[in-house]
Design a protein around this motif. Structure first.
Motif, PDB file in Angstrom:
ATOM      1  N   PHE A   1       3.269  21.076   0.560  1.00 59.17           N
ATOM      2  CA  PHE A   1       4.111  20.517  -0.699  1.00 59.17           C
ATOM      3  C   PHE A   1       5.057  19.341   0.102  1.00 59.17           C
ATOM      4  O   PHE A   1       5.597  17.566   0.019  1.00 59.17           O
TER       5      PHE A   1
ATOM      6  N   ILE B   1       5.990  11.071   2.094  1.00 57.09           N
ATOM      7  CA  ILE B   1       6.292   9.533   1.650  1.00 57.09           C
ATOM      8  C   ILE B   1       7.347   9.172   1.796  1.00 57.09           C
ATOM      9  O   ILE B   1       8.260   7.840   1.491  1.00 57.09           O
TER      10      ILE B   1
ATOM     11  N   VAL C   1       4.694  16.988   2.789  1.00 55.34           N
ATOM     12  CA  VAL C   1       4.306  15.815   2.145  1.00 55.34           C
ATOM     13  C   VAL C   1       5.243  14.855   1.410  1.00 55.34           C
ATOM     14  O   VAL C   1       5.532  13.719   1.646  1.00 55.34           O
ATOM     15  N   VAL C   2       6.166  15.635   1.131  1.00 53.76           N
ATOM     16  CA  VAL C   2       7.101  15.172   0.132  1.00 53.76           C
ATOM     17  C   VAL C   2       7.807  14.349   1.139  1.00 53.76           C
ATOM     18  O   VAL C   2       8.656  12.861   1.143  1.00 53.76           O
TER      19      VAL C   2
ATOM     20  N   PRO D   1       1.231  -0.895   0.199  1.00 50.32           N
ATOM     21  CA  PRO D   1      -0.369   0.204   0.336  1.00 50.32           C
ATOM     22  C   PRO D   1       0.898   0.930   0.542  1.00 50.32           C
ATOM     23  O   PRO D   1       0.905   2.229  -0.289  1.00 50.32           O
ATOM     24  N   ASP D   2       1.526   1.227   0.203  1.00 47.55           N
ATOM     25  CA  ASP D   2       2.683   2.479   0.668  1.00 47.55           C
ATOM     26  C   ASP D   2       3.454   2.622  -0.758  1.00 47.55           C
ATOM     27  O   ASP D   2       4.523   3.207  -0.551  1.00 47.55           O
ATOM     28  N   ARG D   3       3.342   1.777  -1.635  1.00 49.48           N
ATOM     29  CA  ARG D   3       3.889   1.977  -2.795  1.00 49.48           C
ATOM     30  C   ARG D   3       3.849   3.304  -3.425  1.00 49.48           C
ATOM     31  O   ARG D   3       3.702   3.661  -4.976  1.00 49.48           O
ATOM     32  N   LEU D   4       2.000   3.447  -3.270  1.00 52.58           N
ATOM     33  CA  LEU D   4       1.196   4.105  -4.713  1.00 52.58           C
ATOM     34  C   LEU D   4       0.712   5.195  -3.490  1.00 52.58           C
ATOM     35  O   LEU D   4      -0.321   4.806  -2.159  1.00 52.58           O
ATOM     36  N   HIS D   5       0.533   6.746  -3.516  1.00 49.77           N
ATOM     37  CA  HIS D   5       0.248   7.583  -2.856  1.00 49.77           C
ATOM     38  C   HIS D   5      -0.461   8.568  -3.868  1.00 49.77           C
ATOM     39  O   HIS D   5      -0.186   8.794  -4.796  1.00 49.77           O
ATOM     40  N   PHE D   6      -1.269   8.953  -2.871  1.00 50.38           N
ATOM     41  CA  PHE D   6      -2.472  10.178  -3.821  1.00 50.38           C
ATOM     42  C   PHE D   6      -2.178  10.744  -2.900  1.00 50.38           C
ATOM     43  O   PHE D   6      -2.754  11.470  -1.530  1.00 50.38           O
ATOM     44  N   SER D   7      -2.769  12.908  -3.420  1.00 52.19           N
ATOM     45  CA  SER D   7      -2.462  13.555  -2.827  1.00 52.19           C
ATOM     46  C   SER D   7      -3.020  14.735  -3.166  1.00 52.19           C
ATOM     47  O   SER D   7      -3.156  14.968  -4.307  1.00 52.19           O
ATOM     48  N   TRP D   8      -3.714  15.907  -2.388  1.00 48.65           N
ATOM     49  CA  TRP D   8      -3.987  16.719  -3.135  1.00 48.65           C
ATOM     50  C   TRP D   8      -3.770  18.041  -2.286  1.00 48.65           C
ATOM     51  O   TRP D   8      -4.024  18.392  -0.964  1.00 48.65           O
ATOM     52  N   ILE D   9      -3.219  18.847  -3.235  1.00 49.22           N
ATOM     53  CA  ILE D   9      -2.788  20.066  -2.447  1.00 49.22           C
ATOM     54  C   ILE D   9      -2.620  21.199  -3.718  1.00 49.22           C
ATOM     55  O   ILE D   9      -2.050  20.887  -4.951  1.00 49.22           O
TER      56      ILE D   9
END
Lengths: 52, 316, 66
Positions: free
Chosen positions: A24, A31, A27-28, A8-16
């Motif tokens: 930003f 991740i 989140v970077v 699950p941690d290999r794919l991230h989605f976010s809204w910035i």
């Protein structure tokens, strides 16, 4: 993707928003930490040389 | 279901004689037992070629796209849902179709019958709730029809066509007491590593013949991503990663559109149950958006609408 | 193994996160150098193809941000 066996941690989605540079950076960093903890991606890399 | 054949022929003949359609798409007997093949009839006198029994598992919605003539098509529950999807996606026009609904009681799993039967099968017939297998040495066997249904048919809750101009027979009773997603839940309960192994094993026998793609009524792209070379999304060989990428992406393309008609699994020469992938997406669509593909013409599909209350827990 | 650093392929929307990344750069903020940015015109341009292709080509993670 999780269902297929990708961690699950290999794919991230976010809204910035474009004004949220602090978010930003947060989140970077988050991740990167998570992926570091996970270790390298070994299962889904194609091993042989690519034939184009 | 075997009794439908006469009615099917009769309707096909009438539609062609009255020139209501230029072509009828149905099934005719295949050259091997349990292998009915799609059949295109243009003349009323050919209508007697048509048959209907428990081996009509191929999805006829697949043959409707890219045609100009007026067509009549025989549609089971799943076929009719795929026709609805085609209409919503503007692949076919409703007024160019005459949909003859066929209330369905499930299709026979040819692999299951073959694996249960010792000896060479000469022919397979049916009566009300039995499947009768005749062997080449003269013997014969009987199976309970419910026991040899295709996996998707046994769990089907939309056996009646959702859209039709006329019906071959009275509507059948829908199944209500089935647990549609037991196998998906089983996989969901595994941990990541187990799941990865599970799918690796599941897809290992794949020979990349793309029969699943060709049998699928949803796969109508002029150039499939597997055939693209600029950019090349995945290699053409038997590399496991490429095989898995193909199956995963194929499943994603069917998200919110798949009606679980089982055509992919039926077409697979090595018997891979790739429905485990599409069913997960079907389950998610149902649980997150209460959406089932192809049930109505009046609603836009879940994945092309936006609602403020759509689930978004996965976004940071 | 000790000097392994993850490669994170990031698909950033031109109007949102890409702007944020730009602003972070202009404001001289520090963030980990592990991301490799791909600018996409909108998050709607994202496709499962991209994510799987990135992982297949050796990325350690994929990040989609709108």
């Amino acid at each position: 993707m999780e269902y297929m066996g990708v961690e699950p941690d290999r794919l991230h989605f976010s809204w910035i928003s474009s004004a949220e540079s602090t978010k930003f950076v947060e989140v970077v960093s988050e991740i990167t930490e998570k992926v570091k903890a996970l270790g390298p991606n070994t299962h889904y890399v194609k091993k042989e040389a690519k034939v184009a | 279901m075997i009794a439908y054949t006469d009615k099917v022929r009769q309707i096909a003949r009438r539609l062609l004689e009255e020139s209501r359609v230029e072509m009828v798409i149905g099934f005719r007997k295949g050259s091997q037992p349990m292998m009915n093949e799609p059949c295109f009839i243009r003349k009323a006198e050919d209508a007697d070629k048509l048959v209907w029994d428990g081996n009509c598992g191929i999805n006829l919605a697949n043959y409707l796209t890219g045609r100009n003539e007026k067509i009549a098509v025989f549609a089971k529950g799943c076929d009719s849902r795929n026709i609805v999807t085609h209409i919503i996606e503007n692949k076919v026009q409703r007024d160019k179709l005459v949909i003859v609904g066929v209330p369905c009681t499930g299709m026979i799993d040819k692999r299951l019958v073959a694996s249960r039967t010792e000896g060479e099968i000469e022919s397979v017939g049916e009566n009300a709730d039995k499947v009768v297998v005749k062997l080449s040495d003269g013997g014969s066997l009987e199976y309970d029809r419910r026991e040899v249904l295709q996996g998707n048919c046994a769990l089907c809750v939309h056996r009646n066509p959702v859209i039709y101009d006329e019906l071959v027979a009275d509507l059948v009773e829908e199944q209500t007491d089935v647990d549609r997603w037991a196998d998906v839940r089983e996989i969901e309960e595994m941990d990541t590593e187990q799941r990865r192994r599970f799918f690796e094993d599941l897809l290992a026998p794949c020979i990349r013949c793309y029969a699943c793609r060709n049998a699928c009524p949803l796969c109508y792209c002029p150039t499939c991503f597997v055939d693209e070379s600029k950019p090349q999304w995945l290699g053409k060989g038997q590399d496991q990663i490429d095989i898995q990428t193909f199956h995963f992406l194929r499943a994603f393309h069917c998200a919110g559109r798949c009606t679980d008609c089982g055509a992919c699994q039926r077409a697979c020469p090595v018997g891979i149950n790739m429905r485990l992938l599409t069913k997960k997406l079907e389950k998610d669509c149902f649980e997150m958006y209460r959406w089932e593909a192809g049930m109505t013409l009046d609603q836009r599909p879940a994945l092309d609408t936006y609602k403020p209350d759509d689930p978004q827990g996965f976004i940071k | 193994m000790t000097d392994w650093e993850p490669k994170i392929v990031s698909f950033l929307c031109n109007w949102c996160s890409y702007g944020a990344a730009d602003l972070a750069g202009v404001s001289r903020m520090e963030y980990p150098p592990n991301i490799r940015v791909v600018r996409i015109p909108c998050t709607g341009r994202m496709s499962p193809k991209f994510a799987l292709a990135a992982l297949r080509e050796g990325a350690d993670a994929v990040w989609v941000s709108g």
